[in-house]
Design a protein around this motif. Structure first.
Motif, short mmCIF file in Angstrom:
data_model
loop_
_atom_site.label_atom_id
_atom_site.label_comp_id
_atom_site.label_asym_id
_atom_site.label_seq_id
_atom_site.Cartn_x
_atom_site.Cartn_y
_atom_site.Cartn_z
N TRP A 147 62.14 4.41 93.76
CA TRP A 147 61.13 3.37 93.80
C TRP A 147 61.76 2.02 93.47
CZ3 TRP A 147 56.19 3.39 90.22
CH2 TRP A 147 55.34 2.36 90.62
N LYS A 279 55.89 6.16 102.48
CA LYS A 279 56.17 7.27 101.58
C LYS A 279 57.20 8.24 102.14
CE LYS A 279 51.87 8.59 101.11
NZ LYS A 279 50.70 9.38 100.64
N SER A 280 57.60 8.04 103.37
CA SER A 280 58.53 8.98 104.01
C SER A 280 59.48 8.24 104.94
CB SER A 280 57.75 10.04 104.80
OG SER A 280 57.00 9.43 105.83
N HIS A 310 59.96 13.43 102.74
CA HIS A 310 58.75 12.97 102.07
C HIS A 310 59.02 12.61 100.61
CE1 HIS A 310 55.97 14.19 105.34
NE2 HIS A 310 56.85 15.15 105.54
N ASN A 311 58.13 11.79 100.07
CA ASN A 311 58.16 11.40 98.65
C ASN A 311 59.43 10.65 98.28
OD1 ASN A 311 55.68 12.58 98.26
ND2 ASN A 311 56.49 14.48 97.41
N ILE A 313 59.57 7.59 97.44
CA ILE A 313 59.28 6.61 96.39
C ILE A 313 59.03 7.29 95.05
CG2 ILE A 313 57.66 4.83 95.65
CD1 ILE A 313 57.32 4.00 98.51
N ASP A 411 50.96 13.72 100.65
CA ASP A 411 52.38 13.72 100.95
C ASP A 411 53.12 14.73 100.09
OD1 ASP A 411 54.13 12.42 102.78
OD2 ASP A 411 55.20 11.57 101.06
#
Length: 547
Positions: A147, A279-280, A310-311, A313, A411
């Motif tokens: 992030w 997010k991906s 995915h994920n 962040i 997600d």
């Protein structure tokens, strides 16, 4: 007032009340989302400021990233390439952004001393014994936030995002690409079969197995430098391979493998296009993969499925492959169409692969199914269709009985109904993934095959060219657990590559590849990079000084 009129008024009032209540809830949710976005933006800006000040305090005298010109970025793209092109499996394996560091010190490069680089010992039967672990386990990434890196996406191109070395794994992308060859036995088996449908089954299993090593591999490989090479000779698996980074903008990696018994040639060039969805990260593969079975005078071509991480962040990273893979036998006209299924809302399709082998008149000859993380089976197409029809009916009944609280897709990684594949009666196993070593989690989730890709001994070091990945000091330092040294060396190599590019632009000199040349694929006609030959003659002269 009449009872029926009173009832109508009451009903109308109730409907209005419900609509009004629904509107209030909707407005409240909208205000919540707006507030969340505001807080997120403020947090990202704060992180960006704090990170910038920290960089300045740690790297004394280095100019802030924001004032560097575009040409100072090692991976900066021109306007025509601003879609976010990245080096293949880097996009495919989590945090796949081009590595653009602030120029570091240009100290003399060196191999790390005092550490075991992983050269194997010879067994009594003459077959080399390969290492089963890395010199040092991976560092914990818990103290680092993706992030805090991606906050730089605000107003900037993805190609200019700095990724700390802690998010890498100690392999170059050229080495990661070599993991296609882990299940080479499937090629040898295909070559030994007389039935063209059975050969296609093995080729399809090989195509699926080629992406299996990506499962849970959340570290990104190092970007190959222009002119970087990698070779791998595996007598025990019956192949040798050479690869080269043939282009930097766009980043293209070319490879050429051949069977030691002259039974096959496997080659291709990889150039994916990356899309960032918040997010991906999605990597759309570009480039043709070709397998030639020399004993049968057959050639098969295909492209890899799209990969999504995915994920990126926040949350646990997870990877899915989706899209159609079309394998064509250019001699017989047979075709295998495999559908790598997206996981879906409830995760029922997570990791699933299924499809058919059909002849040139589109008659179904065979059905294939399984999971790219686990196995692949073949079965009679009529049996498979009957199973699918019944399974669809059961799925619809389950859906109707479920009450979902929200239509929004999460997600988070779905948990599938079952981790194993239901085996349809009459099926034949084509491929099953080999178990990973017990120390895999501490070794970047490497397979046993990946564990040996960067091993080197003195005998090998005296033979391979100076452009080989094994001699890259930043990768070697990371493998040895020396993260600070790895970061310094990566910055130095990137600055050296920038300087070389500037010198070429001043002299109007074009980069010349050494082992591959550009040309059409002989079977598909698509643009490709073809092996020029002579690498294994071991005459390595006039090689670029890239390390």
């Amino acid at each position: 007032m009449e009872p029926h009129v009173e009832c109508l008024i009451s009903t109308g009032t109730g409907n209005l009340a419900r609509k009004f209540s629904f509107g209030l809830v909707r407005n409240f949710k909208l205000e919540q989302e707006q507030e969340k976005n505001k807080i997120l933006s403020e947090a990202l800006e704060t992180l960006a400021t704090e990170h910038h000040e920290l960089e300045r305090s740690l790297v004394e005298g280095s100019p802030p990233v924001s004032i560097l010109s575009e040409e100072e970025f090692y991976d900066a793209l021109s306007g025509s390439e601003s879609e976010g092109s990245l080096t293949c499996l880097e996009a495919v394996t989590a945090h796949s952004f081009e590595e653009n560091e602030v120029p570091g010190s240009s100290g003399k490069h060196r191999m790390s001393e005092g550490k075991d680089c992983g050269g194997g010992d010879a067994l009594s039967n003459g077959i080399k014994k390969h290492r089963t672990s890395l010199p040092s386990p991976m560092f914990s990434r818990n103290d680092f936030s993706i992030w805090s890196i991606l906050r730089k996406c605000i107003g900037m191109e993805l190609s200019k995002i700095t990724m700390p070395v802690i998010f890498n794994e100690p392999l170059s992308f050229l080495q990661r690409l070599t993991e296609y060859m882990e299940h080479t036995y499937l090629i040898h088996k295909a070559s030994s079969l007389s039935d063209p449908v059975e050969r296609m089954q093995c080729v399809a299993a090989f195509a699926v197995s080629a992406v299996a090593s990506q499962w849970e591999r959340t570290g990104k490989p190092f970007n190959p430098l222009l002119g970087e090479t990698y070779e791998l000779v595996r007598d025990d698996l019956g192949f040798r391979l050479i690869s080269e980074q043939v282009s930097h903008h766009p980043p293209i990696s070319a490879f050429h493998a051949e069977g030691l018994n002259n039974d096959f040639i496997f080659h291709g060039s990889i150039y994916p296009k990356l899309k960032f969805w918040g997010k991906s990260v999605e990597a759309e593969p570009k480039g043709t993969i070709t397998l030639e079975l020399l004993d049968h005078n057959e050639a098969y071509t295909w492209t890899n499925p799209t990969c999504c991480v995915h994920n990126i962040i926040v949350g646990k990273l997870w990877i899915e492959q989706y899209g159609n893979v079309e394998i064509i036998n250019h001699k017989t006209g047979d075709k295998c169409v495999l559908n790598f299924k997206p996981c879906g809302l409830f995760g029922k399709e997570l990791h699933k692969v299924e499809g058919y082998i059909q002849d040139k008149s589109k008659k179904k000859l065979c059905a294939l199914y399984g999971k790219w993380t686990e196995c692949l089976y073949s079965v009679d197409p009529a049996t498979f269709d009957a199973y699918k029809k019944n399974d669809k009916k059961n799925t619809e009944e389950k859906k109707n009985s479920k009450q979902t609280s929200s239509s929004e897709e999460s997600d988070e990684m779905p948990v599938p109904d079952s981790e194993s594949v239901f085996i349809i009666p009459g099926s034949v196993l084509l491929w099953r993934i080999a178990p990973r070593p017990p120390n895999s989690a501490q070794m970047y989730n490497f397979t046993s095959f990946a564990m040996v890709l960067n091993e080197v001994d003195k005998e090998m070091e005296s033979v391979i060219p100076k452009t080989d990945c094994r001699l890259r000091p930043d990768i070697r330092a990371m493998e040895n657990g020396e993260i600070d040294l790895a970061s310094e060396e990566k910055k130095r190599l990137e600055e050296k590559q920038r300087a070389a590019r500037k010198n070429r632009s001043k002299s109007e000199e074009d980069w010349k590849t050494r082992w591959f040349h550009q040309g059409p694929n002989p079977y598909s006609g698509a643009q490709d990079w073809i092996y020029s030959g002579s690498y294994w003659d071991r005459n390595y002269f006039n090689l670029p000084d890239i390390y």
